[in-house]
Scaffold this active site. Structure first.
Site, short mmCIF file in Angstrom:
data_model
loop_
_atom_site.label_atom_id
_atom_site.label_comp_id
_atom_site.label_asym_id
_atom_site.label_seq_id
_atom_site.Cartn_x
_atom_site.Cartn_y
_atom_site.Cartn_z
N HIS A 100 18.20 -42.82 -15.34
CA HIS A 100 17.15 -43.53 -16.08
C HIS A 100 16.88 -42.90 -17.44
O HIS A 100 15.85 -43.14 -18.05
CB HIS A 100 15.87 -43.58 -15.25
CG HIS A 100 16.03 -44.33 -13.96
ND1 HIS A 100 16.23 -45.70 -13.92
CD2 HIS A 100 16.10 -43.92 -12.68
CE1 HIS A 100 16.38 -46.09 -12.66
NE2 HIS A 100 16.30 -45.02 -11.89
N ARG A 146 2.85 0.12 -5.51
CA ARG A 146 2.70 -0.52 -4.21
C ARG A 146 1.31 -1.11 -3.99
O ARG A 146 1.03 -1.70 -2.95
CB ARG A 146 3.00 0.48 -3.09
CG ARG A 146 4.38 1.07 -3.14
CD ARG A 146 4.61 2.03 -2.00
NE ARG A 146 4.51 1.36 -0.73
CZ ARG A 146 5.50 0.69 -0.15
NH1 ARG A 146 6.67 0.62 -0.74
NH2 ARG A 146 5.32 0.10 1.01
N TRP A 160 -3.42 -1.94 -1.53
CA TRP A 160 -3.29 -3.35 -1.91
C TRP A 160 -3.97 -4.10 -0.79
O TRP A 160 -3.45 -4.21 0.31
CB TRP A 160 -1.82 -3.74 -2.03
CG TRP A 160 -1.63 -5.18 -2.35
CD1 TRP A 160 -1.30 -6.17 -1.48
CD2 TRP A 160 -1.75 -5.79 -3.63
NE1 TRP A 160 -1.22 -7.36 -2.15
CE2 TRP A 160 -1.49 -7.17 -3.45
CE3 TRP A 160 -2.07 -5.33 -4.90
CZ2 TRP A 160 -1.54 -8.07 -4.51
CZ3 TRP A 160 -2.10 -6.23 -5.95
CH2 TRP A 160 -1.84 -7.58 -5.75
N CYS A 196 0.90 -1.15 0.00
CA CYS A 196 0.00 0.00 0.00
C CYS A 196 0.93 1.20 0.00
O CYS A 196 2.06 1.09 0.50
CB CYS A 196 -0.88 0.16 1.25
SG CYS A 196 -2.22 -1.02 1.37
N LYS A 224 0.99 -11.84 -16.91
CA LYS A 224 1.07 -12.00 -15.45
C LYS A 224 -0.07 -12.88 -14.93
O LYS A 224 0.12 -13.66 -14.02
CB LYS A 224 1.05 -10.62 -14.80
CG LYS A 224 1.27 -10.64 -13.31
CD LYS A 224 2.71 -11.01 -12.95
CE LYS A 224 2.91 -11.25 -11.48
NZ LYS A 224 4.06 -12.13 -11.23
N LYS A 283 12.44 -20.53 -14.18
CA LYS A 283 12.83 -19.11 -14.17
C LYS A 283 13.75 -18.81 -15.35
O LYS A 283 13.59 -17.79 -16.02
CB LYS A 283 13.56 -18.73 -12.85
CG LYS A 283 12.68 -18.62 -11.63
CD LYS A 283 11.80 -17.38 -11.59
CE LYS A 283 10.42 -17.65 -12.11
NZ LYS A 283 9.40 -18.09 -11.21
N GLU A 343 11.69 -18.89 -18.75
CA GLU A 343 10.75 -17.81 -19.05
C GLU A 343 11.41 -16.46 -19.24
O GLU A 343 10.92 -15.67 -20.04
CB GLU A 343 9.60 -17.75 -18.04
CG GLU A 343 9.99 -17.51 -16.62
CD GLU A 343 8.79 -17.57 -15.67
OE1 GLU A 343 7.65 -17.43 -16.10
OE2 GLU A 343 9.04 -17.75 -14.46
N GLU A 380 11.65 -25.18 -10.39
CA GLU A 380 11.43 -23.73 -10.35
C GLU A 380 12.65 -22.98 -10.93
O GLU A 380 12.51 -22.02 -11.68
CB GLU A 380 11.14 -23.30 -8.90
CG GLU A 380 10.96 -21.81 -8.67
CD GLU A 380 9.79 -21.17 -9.43
OE1 GLU A 380 8.98 -21.88 -10.04
OE2 GLU A 380 9.72 -19.93 -9.42
N ASN A 382 -0.31 1.77 5.95
CA ASN A 382 0.30 0.68 5.19
C ASN A 382 0.77 -0.34 6.21
O ASN A 382 1.54 -0.01 7.11
CB ASN A 382 1.48 1.23 4.36
CG ASN A 382 2.40 0.13 3.85
OD1 ASN A 382 3.60 0.34 3.72
ND2 ASN A 382 1.87 -1.01 3.53
N GLY A 383 0.30 -1.58 6.05
CA GLY A 383 0.73 -2.63 6.99
C GLY A 383 -0.45 -3.49 7.40
O GLY A 383 -1.50 -3.48 6.75
C1 F6R Z 1 6.11 -18.21 -13.44
C2 F6R Z 1 4.76 -17.70 -13.23
C3 F6R Z 1 3.63 -18.57 -13.61
C4 F6R Z 1 2.50 -18.50 -12.55
C5 F6R Z 1 1.27 -19.28 -13.04
C6 F6R Z 1 0.18 -19.30 -11.98
O1 F6R Z 1 7.08 -17.30 -13.00
O2 F6R Z 1 4.57 -16.61 -12.76
O3 F6R Z 1 4.03 -19.89 -13.82
O4 F6R Z 1 2.99 -19.04 -11.36
O5 F6R Z 1 0.77 -18.70 -14.20
O6 F6R Z 1 -0.20 -18.00 -11.65
P1 F6R Z 1 -1.03 -17.71 -10.34
O7 F6R Z 1 -0.13 -17.99 -9.19
O8 F6R Z 1 -1.42 -16.27 -10.44
O9 F6R Z 1 -2.20 -18.64 -10.37
#
Ligand code: F6R
Length: 619
Positions: A516, A27, A74, A2, A614, A497, A500, A493, A100-101
């Protein structure tokens, strides 16, 4: 997260405040508001949505005055809506505040205030603070105001901040005393901006950098009393203190990213805060059954669960895979499925299954659809999400929010760590409630978890050594990540990273599976990143590393003080030691940094990688 902002000076406060809010929007941006005082009258505008909407509203219905406070939100408690938007007020609409908090003891304070006849208008934790200050003022002056109100306002504010548990940066204005703003800080950022015939308080210097570069960084437990021509500083006991002025070197575009080049890097650095905020108030004291109180997950529900089914996508799915190890460690049979592959599995769940859906955005179509199927099978749904008021939170029976603040970089970083933190808190809650973990052991686990934020910062301090290794390998066309057991999802993971944000081929494998099949792809000079920190299978991982090295792989290993000597060769990244169960949190960070620096070296658009969004709202 926030953003809060306060102004007192000679300019039109609404213009200054709205301009500052735009810079603080990173924020949080689900609702916002501003209050301006003109003599003893307050004018407030609040909207659900972005600052742009607020600005249009103020153009239509102008606010006049030279002092005011503002907020961009937020949501953490209460859905994003106009009623829940800040500024919040006391019963008489005389005292306004932005926050904020998270107020951890808001339920307890709310009960006390309700008993004294206060009326609440929002579902937020913040509103209790306005009523608390109102109550303290009332105690001092009754209905009749004495001639000098500033000391009364200050004392009421000071007493109130001492009663709040949790995190806060606050800015408060009282219509009967409009020549003074009061601000306080505890675990949330607060900076005073010093101008000529004007002063500012904000969550971030970006809000006021256009007007002044002279700033004072507030510390926890401090109060600022801000007037047009002066600012005085106090501790929470009311003792006057002196503070050092700083001169900010950033320009305003840098400051939105807090001085970082990319949102992803900034968010990687916010991870200790994300973990701390997510576990705060949820673990101790043990006897209080905190999660039961907070999210309504009653002991009879927890005791009645036969098994847990996790559903999630992408990075959240990797968090789910870690959760399987955590929950099973505490004796709860758990499966974890990709939400997009869940359909067939829905047949095997019923009302004794607790479905845990994990999603940063709470809007991922695959996850929402799978939750719909689970609901049809009469399972109870527990959501872990970073987004209050999201579709997932609204569908779920129980919601455990991660408190990471908005994640802007498309590649998920701090949200993942927040999800892991929530999972550990939940796992411990299950274990304690089901009698699988008794007092001393529970305390030991919690003690280790509470150390994690500090250890995260220790890793971040060493980021240059990770950058150097990443630079040396950034032209590689393939990366292999290997690990065992609870760190296997972290290998996945790490590979995700890199894929992507750098667009290079990377695979995560269970180290024991290499022989295997996958070991066939290893060729001379191929980087193999191995997670080799403290764990039951450490010796086996060391063997797998040797097998890869014998076939020409260049090894980069994550080791801790104890395991370092077991890994014979290659480049090593030292990770602080913790218990195996918690090691995924720490092991994630070097892999995020490694991916970031490989992508940086390749000149990729890190915050907005190609082909990605996103929030994935299609199936
Ligand atoms: C990878 C990434 C995606 C999300 C996936 C699920 O860095 O951001 O793999 O993790 O699209 O998104 P949410 O968590 O919003 O359901």
């Amino acid at each position: 997260m926030c953003g809060i902002f306060g102004y007192i000076g000679v300019k039109n406060a609404a213009d200054v405040l709205v301009g500052g809010l735009k810079r603080l929007e990173y924020r949080g941006y689900d609702s916002c508001g501003v209050t301006v005082a003109s003599r003893e009258k307050l004018g407030t505008r609040r909207v659900s949505g972005r600052v742009e909407t607020l600005e249009k509203d103020i153009v239509k219905h102008p606010l006049k005055g030279q002092v005011g406070i503002a907020h961009t939100r937020w949501a953490t408690h209460g859905v994003p809506s106009e009623e829940n938007a800040h500024p919040h007020t006391d019963c008489r609409n005389e005292l306004v505040l932005v926050h904020n908090g998270i107020v951890e003891n808001y339920l307890e304070i709310k009960e006390r205030m309700l008993a004294k006849g206060h009326r609440f208008k929002s579902d937020t934790d913040t509103e209790v603070i306005a009523h608390l200050i109102e109550e303290r003022i009332k105690e001092k002056i009754g209905e009749k105001a004495p001639p000098f109100l500033e000391p009364v306002f200050f004392e009421a504010f000071r007493k109130s901040v001492n009663e709040i548990a949790g995190s806060f940066s606050l800015c408060v204005m009282w219509s009967r005393c409009p020549s003074m703003l009061l601000s306080a800080k505890m675990h949330s950022p607060l900076i005073v901006g010093l101008g000529k015939e004007e002063n500012f308080v904000a969550s971030d210097v970006s809000a006021f950098l256009k007007f002044t570069k002279k700033a004072v960084f507030m510390d926890d437990g401090e109060i600022a009393s801000v007037k047009k021509d002066s600012v005085d500083y106090f501790d929470f006991k009311g003792k006057k203190i002196t503070k050092k002025n700083s001169v900010i070197q950033w320009d305003s575009s840098m400051s939105e990213k807090g001085g970082y080049s990319h949102f992803m890097l900034k968010e990687i650095h916010e991870q200790s805060e994300a973990v701390e905020n997510t576990i705060r108030g949820r673990l101790l004291p043990l006897e209080k059954n905190n999660l039961d109180r907070e999210i309504g997950l009653k002991a009879d529900v927890v005791k009645g669960i036969d098994r847990i089914q996790i559903i999630a996508c992408g990075t959240a799915y990797h968090a789910g895979m870690v959760a399987r190890y955590v929950f099973e460690n505490f004796g709860l049979p758990t499966s974890c499925d990709l939400a997009s592959e869940f359909s067939d599995r829905a047949k095997i769940i019923d009302k004794s299954t607790l479905v845990v859906a994990i999603s940063q955005s709470g809007e991922t179509a695959d996850t929402l659809y799978a939750v719909g199927e689970a609901k049809q099978a009469q399972a109870k749904i527990l959501a872990i999400t970073n987004t209050v008021g999201s579709s997932l939170a609204r569908k779920a029976d129980f919601t455990l929010h991660t408190h990471c603040g908005p994640e802007i970089g498309v590649a998920s970083t701090k949200a993942f760590l927040g999800q892991l933190a929530a999972i550990y808190a939940l796992g411990l809650h299950f274990a304690i409630t089901r009698g699988k973990l008794l007092y001393p052991d529970a305390k030991e686990y919690i003690g280790e978890l509470l150390k994690i934020p500090r250890l995260i910062d220790e890793i971040l301090e060493e980021k240059d050594s990770i950058k150097k290794i990443a630079n040396d390998y950034s032209s590689s066309e393939h990366f292999l990540f290997i690990a065992r057991h609870i760190n296997y999802p972290i290998a996945l993971e790490g590979a995700l990273k890199i894929k992507e944000i750098s667009y290079v081929h990377a695979e995560g494998y269970a180290a024991g599976e290499m022989k295997h099949g996958p070991i066939a792809i290893i060729s001379e000079g191929m980087p193999v990143i191995a997670i080799a920190t403290n764990g039951r299978a450490m010796k086996l991982v060391a063997g797998n590393i040797e097998e890869a090295r014998a076939r020409g792989a260049e090894i980069i290993s994550l080791v801790d003080g104890e395991t370092e000597k077991l890994v014979k060769a290659g480049r090593k990244i030292l990770v602080p030691r913790t218990i195996e169960l918690l090691s995924p949190i720490l092991n994630t960070i070097p892999l995020q940094l490694f991916a970031f620096y490989v992508a940086l070296n390749k000149g990729c658009d890190i915050d907005k990688p190609r082909n990605l969004a996103k929030s994935v709202t299609v199936r």
